[in-house]
Design an enzyme around this catalytic site. Structure first.
Site, mmCIF file in Angstrom:
data_model
loop_
_atom_site.group_PDB
_atom_site.id
_atom_site.type_symbol
_atom_site.label_atom_id
_atom_site.label_comp_id
_atom_site.label_asym_id
_atom_site.label_seq_id
_atom_site.Cartn_x
_atom_site.Cartn_y
_atom_site.Cartn_z
ATOM 1 C CE LYS A 61 -11.817 -62.609 43.702
ATOM 2 N NZ LYS A 61 -12.924 -62.393 44.891
ATOM 3 C CD GLN A 105 -14.862 -65.234 46.304
ATOM 4 O OE1 GLN A 105 -13.211 -64.298 46.494
ATOM 5 N NE2 GLN A 105 -15.937 -64.743 45.401
ATOM 6 C CG ASP A 128 -13.598 -57.666 48.798
ATOM 7 O OD1 ASP A 128 -12.964 -57.212 47.164
ATOM 8 O OD2 ASP A 128 -14.453 -58.724 49.180
#
Ligand code: NAP
Length: 297
Positions: A61, A105, A128
């Site tokens: 990412k 994460q 997200d």
């Protein structure tokens, strides 16, 4: 970009190629934003602990951010970080004006409540798309200013790019997680006008359900689960599964790719299918977050 269709060679959906087109578009949008508003989108990524797979995903990412001109900052926290400490960092990032996107994460260590952390992220920085408010917007089909989770959005865009006719189609989704199965069902139901069947570990004769489907999307995390008994000839298969095989370390999807290739209309490979699209959609969400902060969406 939406009117452009991609060529499927040998029935294999070119996920990587489609993702790189999206990344090109993101780079252009970043350049325009820099020229017009003198800002670059910024993403803060927080990782807790030393899970090797999570570190690989995060490194990808960060690398992709650099490629498209998005500024990124990585916070690597030890596994023993307390929930309170993590919440404090999230709150700090929420307040930073120049920070547009926050990604924590997952999975987090067991002593930290995932939901508590996700809910603490400012919904307008939740790139997200896991914040309850973003989930609600997806369910209400009102996503102009909200974020759709990256993997389901990537699947939806892949289907658009190969010209799959979702409208009125029968879709089977294998897996009902908060990050893939459930949001994907909402997306394909509400934006795609498809009829959706959800398959999970309690489904009776799941293969009989999937065998009716024009499209199967599998996100079960079970290698080779989707074999020729599960798939109607001529169906399309989108394989979200990413299973690290032992001892080879090779990445394997949920679909038995070699067995399915002769009977399907098209199928995504693993790797090189949904994975690159997930990262491309994250980049798109970061640009959107910066636009939301500038009030230009
Ligand atoms: P998850 O939270 O573990 O959910 C798995 C789902 O699959 C559950 O709903 C489970 O049913 C269902 N399931 C498990 N075994 C099954 C079986 N034998 N038959 C039918 N359904 C079954 O997983 P996830 O986080 O959604 O991820 C799923 C897979 O996608 C993993 O391999 C993950 O690595 C991959 N993934 C890939 C990407 C990408 O970018 N390519 C992104 C995210 C995830 P129950 O609900 O009944 O337990």
């Amino acid at each position: 970009m939406n009117k452009e269709f991609f060529h499927i060679r040998d029935k294999i959906i070119p996920g990587k190629e489609i993702a790189s087109k999206y990344l090109e578009e993101v780079s252009q949008q970043v350049a325009i934003m820099q020229a017009k508003h003198n800002i670059s989108p910024k993403l803060s990524v927080v990782i807790v602990g030393a899970d090797p797979a999570s570190h690989i995903y995060v490194a990808n990412k960060i690398k992709t951010c650099a490629k498209v001109g998005i500024t990124s900052q990585l916070y690597k926290l030890p596994a023993l970080t307390s929930e309170k400490e993590l919440l404090a960092l999230v709150n700090e990032l929420n307040k930073e004006k120049e920070n547009h996107g926050i990604l924590v994460q997952l999975p987090l260590p067991d002593h930290i409540d995932n939901n508590k952390i996700i809910s603490a992220i400012n919904q307008y920085k939740d790139v997200d798309g896991f914040h309850p408010q973003n989930i609600a917007s997806l369910y209400l089909n009102n996503t102009t200013k909200s974020f759709v989770p990256c993997t389901p959005l990537g699947c939806y865009r892949l289907l658009q790019k190969i010209g799959f006719e979702l409208h009125g189609s029968n879709v089977a989704i294998v897996g009902r997680s908060n990050i893939v199965g459930k949001p994907l069902a909402m997306l394909l139901l509400l934006k795609g006008n498809a009829s959706i069947s959800m398959v999970h570990s309690n489904s009776k004769s799941p293969h009989k359900i999937t065998k009716q489907a024009d499209l199967i999307v599998s996100a079960a995390g079970v290698p080779n689960l989707i074999n020729s008994d599960w798939v109607k000839p001529g169906a399309v298969v989108i394989d979200v599964g990413m299973n690290r095989m032992e001892p080879s370390g090779k990445l394997q999807g949920d679909a038995d790719f070699d067995a399915l290739l002769p009977i399907v209309k098209a199928i995504t490979p693993v790797p090189g299918g949904v994975g690159p699209m997930t990262i491309a959609m994250l980049m798109e969400n970061c640009v959107k977050a910066a636009k939301v902060s500038l009030k230009i969406v």
